[in-house]
Write a protein that holds these residues in place. Structure first.
Motif, short mmCIF file in Angstrom:
data_model
loop_
_atom_site.label_atom_id
_atom_site.label_comp_id
_atom_site.label_asym_id
_atom_site.label_seq_id
_atom_site.Cartn_x
_atom_site.Cartn_y
_atom_site.Cartn_z
N GLY A 197 0.82 -1.22 0.00
CA GLY A 197 0.00 0.00 0.00
C GLY A 197 0.85 1.26 0.00
O GLY A 197 1.88 1.34 -0.67
N SER A 198 0.41 2.25 0.80
CA SER A 198 1.05 3.56 0.83
C SER A 198 2.51 3.46 1.29
O SER A 198 2.78 3.07 2.42
CB SER A 198 0.26 4.45 1.78
N ALA A 199 3.46 3.81 0.42
CA ALA A 199 4.88 3.58 0.72
C ALA A 199 5.73 4.84 0.67
O ALA A 199 6.66 5.00 1.45
CB ALA A 199 5.45 2.55 -0.25
N MET A 200 5.43 5.74 -0.27
CA MET A 200 6.21 6.98 -0.39
C MET A 200 5.27 8.14 -0.71
O MET A 200 4.18 7.95 -1.24
CB MET A 200 7.27 6.83 -1.50
N ALA A 201 5.75 9.35 -0.40
CA ALA A 201 4.88 10.52 -0.47
C ALA A 201 4.73 11.11 -1.88
O ALA A 201 5.61 10.96 -2.71
CB ALA A 201 5.44 11.61 0.46
N ALA A 202 3.60 11.79 -2.09
CA ALA A 202 3.47 12.66 -3.26
C ALA A 202 4.30 13.92 -2.98
O ALA A 202 4.47 14.29 -1.81
CB ALA A 202 2.00 13.04 -3.47
N CYS A 203 4.80 14.55 -4.00
CA CYS A 203 5.66 15.72 -3.79
C CYS A 203 5.42 16.76 -4.87
O CYS A 203 5.29 16.43 -6.05
CB CYS A 203 7.12 15.28 -3.83
N THR A 204 5.30 18.02 -4.45
CA THR A 204 5.24 19.13 -5.41
C THR A 204 6.28 20.16 -5.00
O THR A 204 6.39 20.51 -3.82
CB THR A 204 3.84 19.80 -5.40
N ASN A 205 7.06 20.62 -5.94
CA ASN A 205 7.98 21.73 -5.70
C ASN A 205 7.46 22.94 -6.47
O ASN A 205 7.34 22.89 -7.70
CB ASN A 205 9.40 21.37 -6.14
N LEU A 206 7.11 23.95 -5.71
CA LEU A 206 6.41 25.10 -6.27
C LEU A 206 7.28 26.35 -6.15
O LEU A 206 7.79 26.66 -5.07
CB LEU A 206 5.13 25.29 -5.45
N ALA A 207 7.49 27.08 -7.25
CA ALA A 207 8.21 28.36 -7.20
C ALA A 207 7.19 29.49 -7.20
O ALA A 207 6.17 29.41 -7.89
CB ALA A 207 9.13 28.48 -8.41
N VAL A 208 7.45 30.52 -6.40
CA VAL A 208 6.51 31.64 -6.27
C VAL A 208 7.26 32.96 -6.44
O VAL A 208 8.34 33.14 -5.88
CB VAL A 208 5.84 31.64 -4.87
N THR A 209 6.68 33.86 -7.20
CA THR A 209 7.22 35.23 -7.28
C THR A 209 6.20 36.17 -6.64
O THR A 209 5.03 36.18 -7.03
CB THR A 209 7.47 35.66 -8.74
N ILE A 210 6.68 36.92 -5.66
CA ILE A 210 5.83 37.94 -5.02
C ILE A 210 6.30 39.30 -5.52
O ILE A 210 7.49 39.62 -5.44
CB ILE A 210 5.95 37.84 -3.48
N HIS A 211 5.37 40.08 -6.04
CA HIS A 211 5.75 41.38 -6.61
C HIS A 211 5.60 42.49 -5.59
O HIS A 211 4.62 42.55 -4.85
CB HIS A 211 4.88 41.70 -7.84
N GLY A 212 6.59 43.38 -5.57
CA GLY A 212 6.52 44.59 -4.75
C GLY A 212 6.71 45.79 -5.67
O GLY A 212 6.50 45.70 -6.88
N ALA A 213 7.11 46.90 -5.07
CA ALA A 213 7.51 48.07 -5.85
C ALA A 213 8.76 48.60 -5.17
O ALA A 213 8.70 49.11 -4.04
CB ALA A 213 6.40 49.11 -5.86
N GLY A 214 9.90 48.38 -5.80
CA GLY A 214 11.18 48.67 -5.16
C GLY A 214 11.47 50.15 -4.99
O GLY A 214 10.84 50.99 -5.64
N GLY A 215 12.43 50.45 -4.13
CA GLY A 215 12.80 51.84 -3.93
C GLY A 215 13.86 51.98 -2.86
O GLY A 215 14.51 51.01 -2.46
N HIS A 216 14.01 53.23 -2.36
CA HIS A 216 15.05 53.53 -1.37
C HIS A 216 14.66 52.99 0.01
O HIS A 216 13.52 53.14 0.45
CB HIS A 216 15.25 55.05 -1.30
N GLY A 217 15.65 52.42 0.69
CA GLY A 217 15.41 51.86 2.02
C GLY A 217 14.97 52.90 3.04
O GLY A 217 14.34 52.57 4.05
N SER A 218 15.25 54.17 2.78
CA SER A 218 14.88 55.23 3.73
C SER A 218 13.46 55.74 3.51
O SER A 218 12.95 56.51 4.30
CB SER A 218 15.86 56.39 3.59
N MET A 219 12.83 55.31 2.39
CA MET A 219 11.50 55.83 2.06
C MET A 219 10.50 54.69 1.82
O MET A 219 9.97 54.56 0.70
CB MET A 219 11.59 56.72 0.82
N PRO A 220 10.27 53.87 2.85
CA PRO A 220 9.41 52.70 2.64
C PRO A 220 7.99 53.04 2.21
O PRO A 220 7.37 52.26 1.49
CB PRO A 220 9.42 52.00 4.01
N ALA A 221 7.48 54.19 2.58
CA ALA A 221 6.09 54.54 2.24
C ALA A 221 5.89 54.68 0.74
O ALA A 221 4.78 54.52 0.24
CB ALA A 221 5.68 55.84 2.95
N GLN A 222 6.99 54.97 0.04
CA GLN A 222 6.88 55.10 -1.42
C GLN A 222 7.15 53.79 -2.15
O GLN A 222 7.30 53.76 -3.36
CB GLN A 222 7.86 56.18 -1.90
#
Ligand code: ZN
Length: 433
Positions: A197-222
């Motif tokens: 019967g059940s002997a080894m696992a199912a497996c998924t390797n998933l890549a994810v891209t999360i989008h931001g809006a880059g900028g200066h470290g001193s101005m996080p609000a922008q």
């Protein structure tokens, strides 16, 4: 029906032939071990294996699903038995200190030189296919049916079984009645482990891209900081196993890669994650993947992400379910051959294989009925080392030994190699003799 004497004779004949062919198999094994190749790049490996099978009078087809090899021996009426061995190696620097250790490297597409090692013993598996081919050819008058041997590429990335199926494995070649496969593991060399019967696992390797809006470290609000979103994602994903999966089920969700940014004063534009999901139930598995996507979309919205996250399945495979009747049949044959004392009850493993795709008509994409399969385990730890290892059961001792994918892992001792050949030949003959 075979009598006691006939059983004994066949057993004797297998052992004698395994002995007679052993040096050749050992030589082949050491050559393969010295020259590992990455998934789908098993050019030298597959050529050596195909040559060896051809010299044993098998009808050999090369280049099936990339570098895959199919070898057939038609020997009268009867069942078709398929034996599978894999061929690919890993990007690991070998530290075994063996005199036939690998010093091979390869250059990746981005120009990096990486070391190569057979750290999962796939060289052992494919050598055992050739050793078994020799035994079966020598014993030809004691069996009838069709023996189909496959040397499969790219198991490590769950690509090879599918590639061979997509290249017409069961249309260009006979569709087997039973499929047999094996893997080495840290258990006593000379022993064989089975699990129904059940002997080894199912497996998924998933890549994810999360989008931001880059900028200066001193101005996080922008900016929209994808690092903060990614941090919430990693934490929130932990609640899937603890809150959404029934406690009696085994599921793993691991974020194995989290990458964003270049230096402290820059808020990056995006974040990359790679997530590994394992489970033993295909329905639950899809549910967990869906939960991961739901949580990531929601965290992106919560974090003001300007664009929907992107998901890419890197690779995946289904759970391995050994056919209970076939396991009984093979276990019986192994008991007759090796004796009860040399068999062990294999615990369920959280590792994964693409082997089950070869038997699953729907996911394998070959249609019709599923093909029953048996995947067993052969011990790879020499007796002296095993005796000194803490614990009494296989599961306990395993925790103190190197596992496959370790730079120190070496399963190819003579006892294991011999056992791998004999286990395969005995398994095949259980359906053909
Ligand atoms: Zn492996």
């Amino acid at each position: 029906m075979a009598t006691q004497t006939e059983c004994f004779n066949l057993k004797d004949a297998i052992s004698k032939q395994a002995e007679a062919t052993f040096v050749d198999t050992q030589t082949l094994y050491r050559e393969l071990h010295r020259t590992p190749e990455l998934p789908f790049q098993e050019y030298k490996t597959s050529a050596r294996l195909a040559d060896a099978l051809e010299s044993l009078d098998y009808e050999v087809t090369r280049g099936v699903g990339g570098t895959g090899v199919v070898a057939l021996m038609h020997n009268g009426s009867g069942r078709t038995v398929m034996l599978r061995g894999d061929m690919d190696a890993l990007p690991i620097k070998e530290e075994t200190g063996l005199d036939f250790a690998s010093n091979e490297t390869t250059t990746t597409s981005d120009g990096n030189e990486i070391p190569l090692m057979h750290a999962c013993g796939h060289d052992l598996h494919s050598s055992c296919i050739v050793g078994t081919a020799a035994v079966m050819a020598a014993l030809k008058k004691h069996w009838s049916g069709t023996l189909m041997l496959i040397c499969q590429p790219a198991e490590e990335i769950f690509g090879g079984a599918k590639a061979m199926l997509n290249d017409g494995l069961y249309e260009r070649f006979p569709r087997p009645d039973i499929i047999l496969g094996q893997h080495n593991m840290p258990a006593l060399a000379g022993s064989v482990g089975h699990i129904s019967g059940s002997a080894m696992a199912a497996c998924t390797n998933l890549a994810v891209t999360i989008h931001g809006a880059g900028g200066h470290g001193s101005m996080p609000a922008q900016t929209v900081d994808p690092v903060v979103i990614a941090a919430h994602v990693v934490t929130r994903l932990q609640s899937i196993v603890s809150r959404e999966v029934p406690p009696e089920e085994t599921v793993v969700v691991t974020v194995g890669k989290l990458h964003a940014g270049t230096q402290a004063n820059i808020i990056p534009h995006s974040a990359e994650l790679e997530i590994n999901i394992r489970s033993f139930d295909d329905v639950l598995h899809s549910q967990v993947v869906a939960s991961i996507k739901r949580i990531i979309r929601a965290e992106c919205e919560a974090g003001r992400s300007p664009k929907l996250p992107e998901f890419r399945t890197l690779n995946e495979t289904i759970a391995l379910h050994n056919d209970p009747m076939a396991v009984e049949h093979v276990r019986h044959a192994h008991t007759e051959y090796f004796g009860d004392a040399n068999l062990f009850a294999m615990p369920r493993l959280n590792a994964s294989e693409d082997f089950p795709l070869l038997g699953n008509a729907e996911v394998g994409g070959f249609g019709g009925k599923d093909i029953p399969y048996v995947y067993w385990f052969i011990g790879a730890t020499p007796a002296e080392r095993w005796a000194k290892t803490l614990g009494t059961s296989v599961s306990q001792k395993m925790r103190h030994l190197e596992m496959p994918h370790s730079p120190y892992y070496f399963p190819g001792n003579d006892v294991t190699l011999r056992t791998g050949i004999e286990a395969m030949a005995t398994g095949a003959l259980a359906y053909l003799a």
